[in-house]
Structure formats: C-alpha cells, structure tokens
Write a protein that holds these residues in place. Structure first.
Motif, mmCIF file in Angstrom:
data_model
loop_
_atom_site.group_PDB
_atom_site.id
_atom_site.type_symbol
_atom_site.label_atom_id
_atom_site.label_comp_id
_atom_site.label_asym_id
_atom_site.label_seq_id
_atom_site.Cartn_x
_atom_site.Cartn_y
_atom_site.Cartn_z
ATOM 1 N N ASP A 1 10.027 15.872 -0.572
ATOM 2 C CA ASP A 1 9.575 17.241 -0.797
ATOM 3 C C ASP A 1 8.133 17.262 -1.301
ATOM 4 O OD1 ASP A 1 9.925 20.153 -1.217
ATOM 5 O OD2 ASP A 1 9.774 19.601 -3.329
ATOM 6 N N ILE A 2 7.810 16.359 -2.253
ATOM 7 C CA ILE A 2 6.448 16.310 -2.785
ATOM 8 C C ILE A 2 5.460 15.886 -1.701
ATOM 9 C CG2 ILE A 2 4.937 15.087 -4.401
ATOM 10 C CD1 ILE A 2 7.281 15.038 -6.369
ATOM 11 N N ALA A 3 5.859 14.913 -0.884
ATOM 12 C CA ALA A 3 4.987 14.472 0.205
ATOM 13 C C ALA A 3 4.690 15.626 1.157
ATOM 14 C CB ALA A 3 5.637 13.312 0.947
ATOM 15 N N ARG A 4 5.709 16.431 1.413
ATOM 16 C CA ARG A 4 5.538 17.564 2.331
ATOM 17 C C ARG A 4 4.579 18.599 1.762
ATOM 18 N NH1 ARG A 4 7.696 22.361 2.208
ATOM 19 N NH2 ARG A 4 9.204 21.747 0.592
ATOM 20 N N THR A 5 4.708 18.897 0.486
ATOM 21 C CA THR A 5 3.891 19.964 -0.108
ATOM 22 C C THR A 5 2.512 19.492 -0.539
ATOM 23 O OG1 THR A 5 4.842 19.552 -2.304
ATOM 24 C CG2 THR A 5 5.915 21.217 -0.926
#
Length: 321
Positions: A68-72
C-alpha cells in the motif's frame, strides 16, 4: 533553553510535515509499522524519499502495508523485516542482519493496558515490550546509527507517562498488585528516559533521541480495553471535544509528531526532549488534559539508572538463553 516550536500543530498530518523535505539516500526503520500511526509514519518517510524498513511482528500484515505504501508513495524499496519486541532473540536477529548506516529509527510499536503477562525472557509484558525491546533494538543498532553521522531516534511515548515513574524496586510487579495502567505509565516514562540518556551517551556520535506524545487516536492499541472502558473513553472524548478542550486525531495526524522529529530541521542536533503536536511540550507538575510532560520523565538521574538497569537485564537474559 528555549522550547522548540514549529509552524505545525495538532491538526497537521504526517504528509504535510514532510512536504518539501528530501530524504533521498536516507534509511529508516519504523517498528510496529503495520497498523495505526506506524503505517502513516512509514508512508510519510517513504513519500519524502527514504528507504523504509517496516519492522513488524506480523510479516503478512507488514507485506500488505508495504504494498500500500509503495503504491501511494511511488517507492519500490519499502521492505519488511520480522521483529518481535517481546523476544530478545528476535531483536538480536534483526540487529545482526542489519548492514550499513541507519539514519532514522522510529520506536513506534507498543502494547497498552495488557493483562498481566511476561515476555519470552520473563519481563513484565508492557515494560518488556515497550521499553526493553526497544532498548535492545536501539543499542544493537548503535553502530549503524553512528555510521549515519546525523541519526535520529524517535520514541513514541504517551501522556500515560504521568501515571507512574519507573519503580526501580519493583519493575515487574512482583511485590505489588498488578495494575495495567500503572504498568503502561511506567513503560511510557521509560521511553522518555531512554531518549534523555541515549542523547547524553550518543550525541558525540551524531545520534540524538527524542520522545513524543502522538495525541488521542483510536487504533488497535486499545484492543485490551473492555467494551465498558472503550465506551467510557469515547464518551469522555466526546465531552472534551464538545467543550473545545480536546480533539481526537486521525492516524495521519497522530503520526505527524513522529515524522516531525524524524525529519524537521528545527530539531537537528536536538535530543533528550518530549514533544506533542509538533512542538516541545511544557514541563508541568500535572498534565493539562493530555498536554505537558511531568518532571519524573525527564529526570537525568533516573535516566542513567534506567539505562544501567536495562543493560543488566538484557545482558542477563541473553546469558541465560
């Protein structure tokens, strides 16, 4: 010594704090980064360009968070490593596997108001997890922090520190009835005292440490509360908010002070202090709601004693393994 102020406040978010900050080339570890404010702390550091390691007990949850962090954030170097602060063997495995410098260590993980229990090495659960686990982690990573040249250790404490000093004569509630709130308070005082003494010992190595109160936030930290405790706390919060005395924070707002201490130019070279709402808290004899820090949490004599006692406890436990 002037208190540190900033342009941020209680409603600022972690992403607002890092706007304009460039952490490219810097490496960060955030403990307990798979839930609550740990997620938003890690997200903000990654968004600012840091290489972030999520140090978590539940690796599967950590992997979901990392994705999720990588995506955002647009980062492809958010990684996950297992860390169980209630087991020194896990802590030592984490530190042994680390290589290279470490610029930011956020000691974010914790437990609150747990029933009486013991860690793998026999320490009372809250003191063992919240303080001794992080103590072993930070001291084990001292070489990596020193190698960075300007490392920051950020320790998440709580207004709960006001409930109890560190009771050196009975750290593990072996001679007094166990009280979850007092145990939590003692562990949160220990968090602040660690920052005080780590700065005294390590500032010459370019390592500083500060503690903070994130604010009132509904997170999994309250999972040990009974339904009645949760309902009473929610009602108290509603009344305080209605009177304009207090406002609950979102996780994004709750992570702001951690991120401020990890990145802000205002605290470069500053250590051994306690912050709230992205500014240094006032020392008070009694908290004003959740605000302020009481003197026993900043006592340099207690801080030195706690360090020595903690080192002895950790060393003895390792020798017995």
């Amino acid at each position: 010594m002037a208190r540190i102020e900033s342009r941020f406040g209680s409603t600022s978010t972690a992403l607002e704090v890092v706007e304009g900050i460039d952490l490219t080339g810097r490496r960060a570890v955030v403990t307990g980064a798979s839930s609550g404010i740990g997620v938003e702390t890690a997200r903000a550091l990654a968004t600012a360009g840091a290489e972030v390691v999520l140090a978590v007990r539940d690796v599967a949850a950590g992997e979901r968070t990392a994705s999720d962090i990588a995506r955002t954030s647009g980062r492809d170097d958010v990684t996950v490593a297992r860390l169980d602060l209630a087991d020194l063997a896990s802590v030592d495995a984490f530190t042994a596997a680390w290589s290279g410098p470490l610029h930011v260590l956020v000691a974010n993980a914790g437990v609150m108001d747990t029933p009486f229990g013991r860690t793998r090495q026999g320490f009372e659960t809250q003191f063992g997890t919240n303080h001794l686990g992080h103590f072993a982690l930070a001291t084990g990573l001292h070489g990596a922090l020193a190698a960075a040249g300007d490392a920051r250790v950020v320790v998440v404490s709580s207004s709960g520190h006001a409930a109890s000093p560190v009771v050196f004569d009975d750290l593990f509630f072996e001679r007094r009835p166990y009280d979850p709130g007092l145990a939590y308070g003692q562990s949160k005082t220990a968090n602040v005292l660690f920052a005080v003494e780590a700065t005294r010992r390590w500032a010459a190595d370019g390592v500083t440490a500060n503690a903070l109160m994130p604010g009132g936030i509904w997170t999994p930290l309250q999972r040990h509360w009974s339904p009645e405790q949760r309902a009473a706390a929610e009602e108290q919060a509603r009344r305080a908010e209605g009177a304009g005395l207090f406002a609950m924070k979102t996780p994004e707002q709750g992570a702001a002070t951690s991120v401020f201490l990890a990145t802000a130019p205002e605290v470069a070279g500053i250590g051994g202090r306690y912050f709230e709402d992205c500014r240094e808290a006032e020392v008070v004899d009694r908290l004003q709601g959740l605000h302020g820090v009481v003197p026993h949490a900043l006592d340099p004599v207690a801080a030195r004693r706690l360090w020595d006692v903690s080192q002895e406890l950790v060393d003895t436990a390792r020798a017995a393994a």
